[in-house]
Write a protein that holds these residues in place. Structure first.
Motif, PDB file in Angstrom:
ATOM      1  N   SER A 248       0.961  -0.702   0.000  1.00 44.22           N
ATOM      2  CA  SER A 248       0.130  -0.021  -0.197  1.00 44.22           C
ATOM      3  C   SER A 248       1.245   1.087  -0.186  1.00 44.22           C
ATOM      4  O   SER A 248       0.541   2.599  -1.111  1.00 44.22           O
ATOM      5  CB  SER A 248      -1.306  -0.002   1.098  1.00 44.22           C
ATOM      6  N   ALA A 249       1.936   1.371   0.398  1.00 50.26           N
ATOM      7  CA  ALA A 249       2.084   2.516   0.878  1.00 50.26           C
ATOM      8  C   ALA A 249       3.206   2.445  -0.499  1.00 50.26           C
ATOM      9  O   ALA A 249       3.162   4.002  -1.077  1.00 50.26           O
ATOM     10  CB  ALA A 249       3.619   2.603   2.438  1.00 50.26           C
ATOM     11  N   VAL A 250       3.954   1.080  -1.213  1.00 56.71           N
ATOM     12  CA  VAL A 250       4.953   1.655  -2.529  1.00 56.71           C
ATOM     13  C   VAL A 250       3.786   2.220  -3.874  1.00 56.71           C
ATOM     14  O   VAL A 250       4.313   2.329  -5.049  1.00 56.71           O
ATOM     15  CB  VAL A 250       5.855  -0.362  -2.323  1.00 56.71           C
ATOM     16  N   SER A 251       2.304   1.277  -3.396  1.00 56.03           N
ATOM     17  CA  SER A 251       1.679   1.980  -4.263  1.00 56.03           C
ATOM     18  C   SER A 251       1.414   3.373  -4.303  1.00 56.03           C
ATOM     19  O   SER A 251       1.850   3.979  -5.226  1.00 56.03           O
ATOM     20  CB  SER A 251       0.135   1.450  -3.921  1.00 56.03           C
ATOM     21  N   ARG A 252       1.354   4.276  -3.172  1.00 54.14           N
ATOM     22  CA  ARG A 252       0.996   5.362  -3.255  1.00 54.14           C
ATOM     23  C   ARG A 252       2.276   6.362  -3.529  1.00 54.14           C
ATOM     24  O   ARG A 252       2.178   7.103  -4.487  1.00 54.14           O
ATOM     25  CB  ARG A 252       0.849   6.115  -1.140  1.00 54.14           C
ATOM     26  N   LEU A 253       3.329   5.651  -2.675  1.00 56.06           N
ATOM     27  CA  LEU A 253       5.206   6.153  -3.492  1.00 56.06           C
ATOM     28  C   LEU A 253       5.198   6.269  -5.079  1.00 56.06           C
ATOM     29  O   LEU A 253       5.504   7.200  -6.164  1.00 56.06           O
ATOM     30  CB  LEU A 253       5.478   5.599  -3.091  1.00 56.06           C
ATOM     31  N   MET A 254       4.808   5.758  -5.618  1.00 55.49           N
ATOM     32  CA  MET A 254       4.729   4.867  -6.915  1.00 55.49           C
ATOM     33  C   MET A 254       3.521   5.834  -7.659  1.00 55.49           C
ATOM     34  O   MET A 254       4.522   5.950  -8.977  1.00 55.49           O
ATOM     35  CB  MET A 254       4.333   3.320  -7.705  1.00 55.49           C
ATOM     36  N   ALA A 255       2.431   6.144  -7.325  1.00 56.84           N
ATOM     37  CA  ALA A 255       1.364   6.960  -8.059  1.00 56.84           C
ATOM     38  C   ALA A 255       2.243   8.690  -7.575  1.00 56.84           C
ATOM     39  O   ALA A 255       1.330   9.259  -8.772  1.00 56.84           O
ATOM     40  CB  ALA A 255      -0.415   6.802  -6.917  1.00 56.84           C
ATOM     41  N   LYS A 256       2.827   8.641  -6.993  1.00 56.14           N
ATOM     42  CA  LYS A 256       3.230  10.354  -6.610  1.00 56.14           C
ATOM     43  C   LYS A 256       4.524  10.134  -7.984  1.00 56.14           C
ATOM     44  O   LYS A 256       4.137  11.011  -8.253  1.00 56.14           O
ATOM     45  CB  LYS A 256       3.876   9.984  -5.111  1.00 56.14           C
ATOM     46  N   HIS A 257       5.423   9.335  -7.689  1.00 60.55           N
ATOM     47  CA  HIS A 257       6.326   9.504  -8.036  1.00 60.55           C
ATOM     48  C   HIS A 257       5.995  10.099 -10.306  1.00 60.55           C
ATOM     49  O   HIS A 257       6.272  10.744 -10.396  1.00 60.55           O
ATOM     50  CB  HIS A 257       7.030   8.501  -8.312  1.00 60.55           C
ATOM     51  N   LEU A 258       4.717   8.873 -10.628  1.00 56.33           N
ATOM     52  CA  LEU A 258       4.148   8.908 -11.270  1.00 56.33           C
ATOM     53  C   LEU A 258       3.628  10.147 -11.889  1.00 56.33           C
ATOM     54  O   LEU A 258       3.494  11.423 -13.155  1.00 56.33           O
ATOM     55  CB  LEU A 258       3.556   7.932 -12.035  1.00 56.33           C
ATOM     56  N   GLN A 259       2.840  10.912 -10.690  1.00 54.61           N
ATOM     57  CA  GLN A 259       2.196  12.095 -11.128  1.00 54.61           C
ATOM     58  C   GLN A 259       2.543  13.127 -11.454  1.00 54.61           C
ATOM     59  O   GLN A 259       2.878  14.041 -12.317  1.00 54.61           O
ATOM     60  CB  GLN A 259       1.233  12.206  -9.671  1.00 54.61           C
ATOM     61  N   ASN A 260       4.564  13.405 -10.662  1.00 51.80           N
ATOM     62  CA  ASN A 260       5.032  14.443 -10.781  1.00 51.80           C
ATOM     63  C   ASN A 260       5.974  14.366 -11.943  1.00 51.80           C
ATOM     64  O   ASN A 260       6.483  15.087 -12.542  1.00 51.80           O
ATOM     65  CB  ASN A 260       5.992  14.334  -9.678  1.00 51.80           C
ATOM     66  N   LEU A 261       6.274  13.436 -12.648  1.00 54.33           N
ATOM     67  CA  LEU A 261       6.788  12.854 -13.296  1.00 54.33           C
ATOM     68  C   LEU A 261       6.156  13.736 -14.921  1.00 54.33           C
ATOM     69  O   LEU A 261       6.760  13.776 -16.092  1.00 54.33           O
ATOM     70  CB  LEU A 261       6.822  11.227 -13.838  1.00 54.33           C
ATOM     71  N   ILE A 262       4.760  13.182 -14.897  1.00 52.88           N
ATOM     72  CA  ILE A 262       3.641  14.034 -15.864  1.00 52.88           C
ATOM     73  C   ILE A 262       3.637  14.897 -16.024  1.00 52.88           C
ATOM     74  O   ILE A 262       3.517  16.141 -16.638  1.00 52.88           O
ATOM     75  CB  ILE A 262       2.574  13.273 -15.886  1.00 52.88           C
ATOM     76  N   LYS A 263       3.228  15.789 -14.670  1.00 54.72           N
ATOM     77  CA  LYS A 263       3.335  17.497 -14.043  1.00 54.72           C
ATOM     78  C   LYS A 263       4.295  18.054 -14.748  1.00 54.72           C
ATOM     79  O   LYS A 263       4.042  19.475 -15.673  1.00 54.72           O
ATOM     80  CB  LYS A 263       3.488  17.263 -12.976  1.00 54.72           C
ATOM     81  N   THR A 264       5.171  17.915 -14.470  1.00 56.30           N
ATOM     82  CA  THR A 264       7.060  18.324 -14.719  1.00 56.30           C
ATOM     83  C   THR A 264       7.102  18.512 -16.552  1.00 56.30           C
ATOM     84  O   THR A 264       7.415  19.418 -17.215  1.00 56.30           O
ATOM     85  CB  THR A 264       8.156  17.875 -14.169  1.00 56.30           C
ATOM     86  N   ARG A 265       6.592  17.500 -16.939  1.00 60.13           N
ATOM     87  CA  ARG A 265       6.295  17.498 -18.383  1.00 60.13           C
ATOM     88  C   ARG A 265       5.306  18.270 -19.343  1.00 60.13           C
ATOM     89  O   ARG A 265       4.603  18.348 -20.420  1.00 60.13           O
ATOM     90  CB  ARG A 265       6.547  16.340 -18.961  1.00 60.13           C
ATOM     91  N   ILE A 266       3.839  18.947 -18.432  1.00 56.22           N
ATOM     92  CA  ILE A 266       2.195  19.334 -18.929  1.00 56.22           C
ATOM     93  C   ILE A 266       3.266  20.773 -19.797  1.00 56.22           C
ATOM     94  O   ILE A 266       3.509  21.279 -19.212  1.00 56.22           O
ATOM     95  CB  ILE A 266       1.442  19.415 -17.805  1.00 56.22           C
TER      96      ILE A 266
END
Length: 266
Positions: A248-266
């Motif tokens: 559950s913790a890894v899932s949240r960390l992964m979602a946050k990581h990919l959220q930031n990855l996409i956000k920096t490229r919008i």
């Protein structure tokens, strides 16, 4: 500068009403086309093709081709400008979760038109809509209204069968691109079998088809899309980096990581 502004306003005055006229026809055609596919084409296919896998494969190809034709006609009518980058990366993708930000109503149409073997997680209201019901059934789209465990299991089974699963992790259309916030449902699904994730960035310019925006705001200009498919994300490698943490913790960390990855490229 005054002359340029005058020319811009003159062009808007001339082209704006024309664009609204074509857009009214264009969006109506989508509904009628979806109804035709759903109630006639796919019903006939289900009568003659009894093998569910063959039926799904054919219906998905028909849906993708129909959406491509629809979008092409929108480009010809100067409703859209569309640029899609990285399609060579996704040609061989199977059992992959596709994620992206979600600025407009037509994002799913764009994705289904180019992502091979595509299924998606959709709102129940859309799946049971008479315009989309037949398409959703034949294409095996997954409703997001069931219990979490059932949704995860259906998505897992679909991915193991080689389908590519499209999910917009915000759950609804983006209101503020500076406040992008992903839920972690997609990453929980990915962790069940370490499924590969394919992030994508949607850059959208325009007012029409945004959330809480009337369709006739197409008056103000052409809708511009630029979609970029990024390199695939290794779920297994990410999980190994946090081997000491619960899923559950890894899932949240992964979602946050990919959220930031996409956000920096919008």
């Amino acid at each position: 500068m005054k002359e340029k502004e005058l020319l811009r306003k003159t062009g808007l005055f001339i082209m704006g009403p024309v664009r609204v006229f074509f857009a009214a026809i264009f969006f109506s055609v989508f509904g009628l086309g979806a109804l035709f596919l759903s109630q006639i084409v796919f019903r006939l296919l289900s009568v003659f093709i009894k093998d569910e896998n063959k039926l799904t494969d054919l219906s998905r190809r028909i849906t993708a081709s129909s959406f491509k034709l629809y979008l092409f006609s929108g480009v010809v009518c100067r409703i859209f400008r569309i640029r899609i980058e990285g399609t060579d990366k996704i040609a061989d993708d199977r059992g992959t979760i596709f994620i992206a930000n979600h600025p407009s109503l037509l994002d799913i149409v764009l994705f289904i038109s180019v992502v091979p073997h595509a299924t998606c997680l959709m709102k129940e209201a859309i799946i049971h809509n008479p315009f989309m019901k037949g398409i959703a059934k034949c294409n095996r789209y997954i409703a997001n209204s069931e219990e979490t465990e059932k949704i995860v299991e259906k998505c897992r089974t679909s991915l193991l069968n080689g389908d590519n699963l499209i999910i917009f992790p915000e759950g609804t259309r983006t209101l503020d691109e500076n406040k992008l916030k992903f839920t972690h449902g997609f990453s929980s699904i990915a962790l069940t079998e370490n499924f590969k994730i394919r992030p994508a960035v949607i850059k959208f310019h325009g007012d029409c088809v945004r959330k809480n925006t009337p369709w006739y705001t197409i008056f103000t200009g052409i809708l511009e899309y630029r979609i970029t498919f990024l390199e695939s994300f290794d779920t297994k490698d990410f999980r190994e980096q946090y081997a000491d943490k619960e899923d559950s913790a890894v899932s949240r960390l992964m979602a946050k990581h990919l959220q930031n990855l996409i956000k920096t490229r919008i």
